[in-house]
Scaffold this active site. Structure first.
Site, PDB file in Angstrom:
ATOM      1  N   ASP A  46      15.778  28.617  26.578  1.00  0.00           N
ATOM      2  CA  ASP A  46      15.468  27.289  27.125  1.00  0.00           C
ATOM      3  C   ASP A  46      16.333  27.016  28.359  1.00  0.00           C
ATOM      4  OD1 ASP A  46      17.902  26.842  25.904  1.00  0.00           O
ATOM      5  OD2 ASP A  46      17.239  25.112  24.717  1.00  0.00           O
ATOM      6  N   SER A  47      17.208  27.965  28.694  1.00  0.00           N
ATOM      7  CA  SER A  47      17.918  27.883  29.977  1.00  0.00           C
ATOM      8  C   SER A  47      16.924  27.889  31.133  1.00  0.00           C
ATOM      9  CB  SER A  47      18.911  29.050  30.127  1.00  0.00           C
ATOM     10  OG  SER A  47      18.291  30.287  29.843  1.00  0.00           O
ATOM     11  N   ASP A  85      13.202  31.005  22.287  1.00  0.00           N
ATOM     12  CA  ASP A  85      14.300  30.069  22.034  1.00  0.00           C
ATOM     13  C   ASP A  85      13.709  28.719  21.625  1.00  0.00           C
ATOM     14  OD1 ASP A  85      16.934  29.342  21.929  1.00  0.00           O
ATOM     15  OD2 ASP A  85      17.197  29.149  24.099  1.00  0.00           O
ATOM     16  N   LYS A 115      15.217  32.009  18.205  1.00  0.00           N
ATOM     17  CA  LYS A 115      16.650  31.677  18.165  1.00  0.00           C
ATOM     18  C   LYS A 115      16.787  30.172  18.046  1.00  0.00           C
ATOM     19  CE  LYS A 115      19.331  31.478  21.989  1.00  0.00           C
ATOM     20  NZ  LYS A 115      19.759  30.058  21.892  1.00  0.00           N
ATOM     21  N   GLU A 117      19.936  26.927  17.819  1.00  0.00           N
ATOM     22  CA  GLU A 117      21.348  26.577  17.941  1.00  0.00           C
ATOM     23  C   GLU A 117      21.791  25.787  16.714  1.00  0.00           C
ATOM     24  OE1 GLU A 117      21.994  24.390  21.566  1.00  0.00           O
ATOM     25  OE2 GLU A 117      20.989  25.897  22.807  1.00  0.00           O
ATOM     26  N   GLU A 184      28.404  32.116  21.741  1.00  0.00           N
ATOM     27  CA  GLU A 184      28.551  31.762  23.170  1.00  0.00           C
ATOM     28  C   GLU A 184      29.902  31.104  23.452  1.00  0.00           C
ATOM     29  OE1 GLU A 184      25.263  29.605  24.901  1.00  0.00           O
ATOM     30  OE2 GLU A 184      26.367  29.228  26.760  1.00  0.00           O
TER      31      GLU A 184
HETATM   32  O1  KIV Z   1      18.662  29.421  26.706  1.00  0.00           O
HETATM   33  C1  KIV Z   1      19.395  30.389  26.828  1.00  0.00           C
HETATM   34  O2  KIV Z   1      19.277  31.218  27.729  1.00  0.00           O
HETATM   35  C2  KIV Z   1      20.474  30.528  25.868  1.00  0.00           C
HETATM   36  C3  KIV Z   1      21.695  31.219  26.349  1.00  0.00           C
HETATM   37  C4  KIV Z   1      22.559  30.241  27.031  1.00  0.00           C
HETATM   38  C5  KIV Z   1      22.416  31.856  25.248  1.00  0.00           C
HETATM   39  O3  KIV Z   1      20.389  30.026  24.792  1.00  0.00           O
END
Ligand code: KIV
Length: 293
Positions: A46-47, A85, A115, A117, A184
């Site tokens: 989600d970056s 993500d 993934k 968080e 991270e």
């Molecule tokens: O969204 C992403 O790229 C991430 C990284 C910061 C680990 O979660």
């Protein structure tokens, strides 16, 4: 085509002590290159909200945005282990919504896993997704979706109590069924302790050299994101510099009449130019008509 990267493949790599390689990716052309380079794991992070859409955080990113990017990356990288993500609010509201949204990554974008968080509070979500056949990578340490709680993009686990919490959270996520954990921005000692205790791959993004694998954000490592550079980033290229140079060279060529050259123009078919002149001579141009009046 290379062997498809699977969870057993990743576990074998870990068992052999071979580092697992991971990068983020958001689009088809970059995915083609990552596939060619044989990256083990690709994270459609989600970056993307910050690197591609220009938001100041990852919070505005939605499931629909993520699915589009994941589909494009999958088309370019069929062999990589592809992780979608889970964006903000796609798994925090209820376990049911989490399963439905994670399932979209699997069904609509052919991801190999997701993934999310968060630590122990998300163990029930990890358990439910795993039960639904969706492999989950946990994400501990600096968790950008909790930016407001953390007070900014800051390293985590730097005192003993905070470090112990990260180590304990990792054990809880593993127990809940996570197939891997991303750590991270924590000190390398924390990365080493989590990795030493774990029975699953631990991937570092700013968690030091002792983990089972390394992740970088592709725009950071290529020098394609200028807003800020975390301490853990190593730049392998200066795409910003290269692209800016190309844009300036193009502008100068156009201004100076050097572009387009004959090699960029389509030639008329043999003998057609003369015919064209004849045709045009027979049909008066609007300007000539105007003058005649
Ligand atoms: O969204 C992403 O790229 C991430 C990284 C910061 C680990 O979660």
């Amino acid at each position: 085509m290379r062997e498809k990267v699977t969870i057993p493949y990743l576990l074998d790599k870990r068992a052999r002590g071979e580092p697992i390689t991971m990068l983020t990716c958001y689009d088809y052309p970059m995915a083609l290159l990552q596939e060619k380079a044989q990256i083990d794991i690709i994270l459609v992070g989600d970056s993307v909200g910050m690197t591609v859409y220009g938001y100041p955080s990852t919070l505005p990113v939605t499931m629909d945005m993520m699915i589009g990017h994941a589909q494009a990356v999958r088309r370019g990288a069929p062999g990589a282990f592809l992780i979608g993500d889970m964006p903000y609010l796609s798994y925090q509201v209820s376990v049911e919504e989490a399963v439905r949204n994670a399932g979209r990554f699997m069904r609509e974008a052919a991801c190999d896993g997701v993934k999310l968080e968060g630590g122990r509070a998300f163990a029930p979500v990890v358990r439910a997704l795993t039960a639904a056949g969706i492999p989950v990578m946990g994400h501990l340490g600096l968790t950008p979706q909790s930016l407001a709680m953390l007070g900014g993009f800051r390293a985590q686990g730097r005192d003993a109590a905070a470090a112990a919490r990260v180590v304990e959270d990792a054990a809880v996520l593993e127990e809940a069924g996570a197939f891997a954990i991303l750590l991270e921005a924590v000190p390398p000692e924390v990365g080493r302790e989590v990795t030493r205790r774990a029975g699953i791959p631990i991937i570092s993004i700013g968690a030091g050299p002792h983990c089972d694998g390394q992740l970088l954000i592709v725009h950071d490592m290529l020098g394609f994101f200028e807003a800020f550079t975390p301490r853990f980033v190593k730049k392998y290229a200066d795409l910003n510099g290269l692209i800016l140079e190309a844009f300036r060279a193009y502008l100068e060529d156009v201004r100076q009449g050097r572009f387009p050259g004959p090699e960029h123009c389509y030639p008329m078919k043999q003998g057609e130019l003369e015919k064209l002149h004849e045709l045009l001579a027979a049909s008066p141009s609007p300007q000539k008509e105007e003058k005649r009046k």
